[in-house]
Scaffold this motif. Structure first.
Motif, PDB file in Angstrom:
ATOM      1  N   MET A  64       1.217  -0.812  -0.218  1.00 36.52           N
ATOM      2  CA  MET A  64      -0.057  -0.157   0.311  1.00 36.52           C
ATOM      3  C   MET A  64       0.887   1.169   0.023  1.00 36.52           C
ATOM      4  SD  MET A  64      -3.538  -0.607   2.857  1.00 36.52           S
ATOM      5  CE  MET A  64      -2.098  -0.604   4.193  1.00 36.52           C
ATOM      6  N   LYS A  65       0.575   2.342  -0.037  1.00 32.17           N
ATOM      7  CA  LYS A  65       0.788   3.719  -0.441  1.00 32.17           C
ATOM      8  C   LYS A  65       0.597   4.677   0.990  1.00 32.17           C
ATOM      9  CE  LYS A  65       2.459   4.713  -5.023  1.00 32.17           C
ATOM     10  NZ  LYS A  65       2.227   3.067  -5.680  1.00 32.17           N
ATOM     11  N   ILE A  66       1.070   4.408   1.656  1.00 34.68           N
ATOM     12  CA  ILE A  66       0.492   5.486   3.337  1.00 34.68           C
ATOM     13  C   ILE A  66       1.058   6.905   2.781  1.00 34.68           C
ATOM     14  CG2 ILE A  66       0.370   5.134   5.531  1.00 34.68           C
ATOM     15  CD1 ILE A  66      -0.181   2.913   4.115  1.00 34.68           C
ATOM     16  N   ILE A  67      -0.284   8.039   3.526  1.00 32.47           N
ATOM     17  CA  ILE A  67       0.152   9.480   3.662  1.00 32.47           C
ATOM     18  C   ILE A  67      -0.437   9.247   5.101  1.00 32.47           C
ATOM     19  CG2 ILE A  67      -1.583  10.453   2.682  1.00 32.47           C
ATOM     20  CD1 ILE A  67       0.241  12.559   1.917  1.00 32.47           C
ATOM     21  N   PHE A  68       0.831   9.739   5.858  1.00 32.29           N
ATOM     22  CA  PHE A  68       0.420  10.609   6.928  1.00 32.29           C
ATOM     23  C   PHE A  68       0.852  12.130   7.131  1.00 32.29           C
ATOM     24  CE2 PHE A  68       2.335  11.074  11.471  1.00 32.29           C
ATOM     25  CZ  PHE A  68       0.983  11.075  12.037  1.00 32.29           C
ATOM     26  N   ILE A  69       0.009  12.583   8.135  1.00 26.78           N
ATOM     27  CA  ILE A  69      -0.016  14.032   7.925  1.00 26.78           C
ATOM     28  C   ILE A  69      -0.121  14.584   9.423  1.00 26.78           C
ATOM     29  CG2 ILE A  69      -1.634  16.124   7.084  1.00 26.78           C
ATOM     30  CD1 ILE A  69      -0.797  13.807   4.863  1.00 26.78           C
ATOM     31  N   THR A  70       0.958  15.242  10.033  1.00 28.74           N
ATOM     32  CA  THR A  70       0.514  15.564  11.051  1.00 28.74           C
ATOM     33  C   THR A  70       2.065  16.982  11.112  1.00 28.74           C
ATOM     34  OG1 THR A  70       2.497  14.740  13.635  1.00 28.74           O
ATOM     35  CG2 THR A  70       2.967  14.712  11.063  1.00 28.74           C
TER      36      THR A  70
END
Length: 408
Positions: free
Chosen positions: A1-7
């Protein structure tokens, strides 16, 4: 999977880590492609830039000052602009990348535009790591009132974020119960416990733990027979630190119990003035140190302290507990009645819970550790067991991924 994490905040150096970077590394180790988008505040004097660290592409988007802004109006404006800046950064740096999963954490609660954009653009699944319940926490502390339009603005943002989230991971069972009780529009099946977590690296750093403990205690003038209590983290209104001052006062004539305070925040100067004015020789106050140095201090300590403001009606769950458990440190949690953090450590037999303000209960808890070394050793072992069973990134990763088929 391609994961994007926003923080907002993400470690700036590969040698540093926090619960978010550890979790993203867990995804990489399990074969996923990970992108992180975070803020680089203008106080650093840098433009947006993209790097790769530990197999993770990290985009740092230039934003206004958010984390260290004492002007609440300026901070509010910065948060309003944050979503637009992040979306523009993603468009410019990852224009053709389609993501399978979007992960994001509160605070802040204002993620709804970013989530909607990524969800529509990639047909992605969305996962919220709920680390605070805002704006209710501000209401509890008297920072907002229900008569204030800003409160209702944030309530709308909160609802939009919850509704856009396919899954919501809460820090504890009490958080799950609170969220469902006070937000009837949330489907119970999309809420679960996904606690704060770290990679289980063990707690030996640059040598064995016995040498680290001895060296740190010597540097702090802590005798072998002394009982060292440590509090590390934010020093602010959320911690209800008038009780910490009460504790310092209660042990001023005790030659054995020492108190180490490591951190910063709005209460740092107040505590520093209190300690220096009254010349408390049993208290050591230090500003925030590097994660590695703080871990060494934890190894040198005997008891970890947790503080929460007794006014809270929401079940906060400080991430500091995970740091304590990782190094096998027994815990005394001084909290409100809403949180279940004390119940969890009591059930695992690795600490005690008291209601913030009950100085006699605190002293009784300390004296038990002071007078029973066998119990102290058993609680140390139990702390490590609890960490390994519930608070590693392997557990958090499994919680997120194992249920993916059910909710995509």
């Amino acid at each position: 999977m391609k994961i994007i994490f926003i923080t907002i905040a993400y470690p700036r150096y590969s040698s540093e880590s926090n619960l978010y970077s550890d979790l993203m590394e867990e995804f990489v180790e399990n074969g996923h492609e990970v992108y992180v988008v975070c803020s680089i505040e203008k106080r650093y004097g840098k433009e947006s830039f993209l790097t790769e660290s530990n197999g993770i592409k990290v985009l740092r988007v230039k934003t206004d000052n958010i984390t260290y802004n004492s002007n609440y109006i300026a901070k509010g404006i910065a948060l309003l602009k944050f979503q637009t800046q992040i979306i523009m950064g993603i468009k410019e740096s990852f224009p053709d990348v389609l993501f399978d999963l979007v992960i994001y954490s509160t605070p802040p609660i204002q993620y709804n535009r970013i989530i909607r954009y990524l969800k529509v653009r990639s047909n992605a699944s969305t996962y919220l790591l709920l680390k605070d319940i805002f704006p209710q926490n501000a209401l509890d502390l008297g920072l907002l009132s229900k008569w204030n339009p800003i409160y209702w603005y944030f309530k709308r943002k909160e609802k939009k974020t919850y509704m856009l989230s396919d899954r919501i991971g809460c820090m504890s069972p009490a958080n799950v119960n609170y969220l469902l009780k006070h937000n009837s529009y949330i489907k119970p099946e999309k809420v679960e416990v996904c606690p704060n977590s770290f990679k289980d690296r063990g707690f030996i750093i640059d040598g064995d733990s016995a040498n680290i403990r001895e060296n740190i205690r010597t540097s702090l003038s802590i005798e072998k027979q002394d009982l060292l209590l440590i509090y590390g983290g934010n020093l602010g209104i959320s911690q209800g630190l008038t009780f910490l001052i009460d504790i310092i006062e209660a042990y001023k004539n005790n030659p054995v119990v020492k108190i180490l305070i490591v951190g910063d925040g709005t209460w740092y100067d107040k505590i520093s003035k209190f300690v220096t004015t009254s010349n408390y020789s049993n208290v050591i106050l230090q500003q925030r140190v590097s994660p590695i140095e703080f871990k060494k201090m934890l190894i040198a300590a005997d008891i970890g302290l947790i503080f929460l403001n007794p006014k809270f009606t929401i079940p906060n769950f400080p991430s500091r507990l995970t740091s304590y458990l990782e190094v096998g440190l027994p815990v005394i949690a001084c909290t409100d009645t809403a949180t279940d953090i004390g119940d969890i450590i009591v059930d695992a037999e690795c600490g005690f819970k008291i209601i913030s303000g009950d100085i006699n209960a605190f002293k009784n808890s300390v004296s038990i550790f002071e007078n029973d070394l066998n119990l102290q050793k058993r609680y140390q072992d139990n702390a490590r067991i609890l960490f390994a069973e519930k608070y590693t990134t392997k557990n958090a990763y499994s919680t997120i991924v194992d249920g993916l088929v059910e909710w995509v």
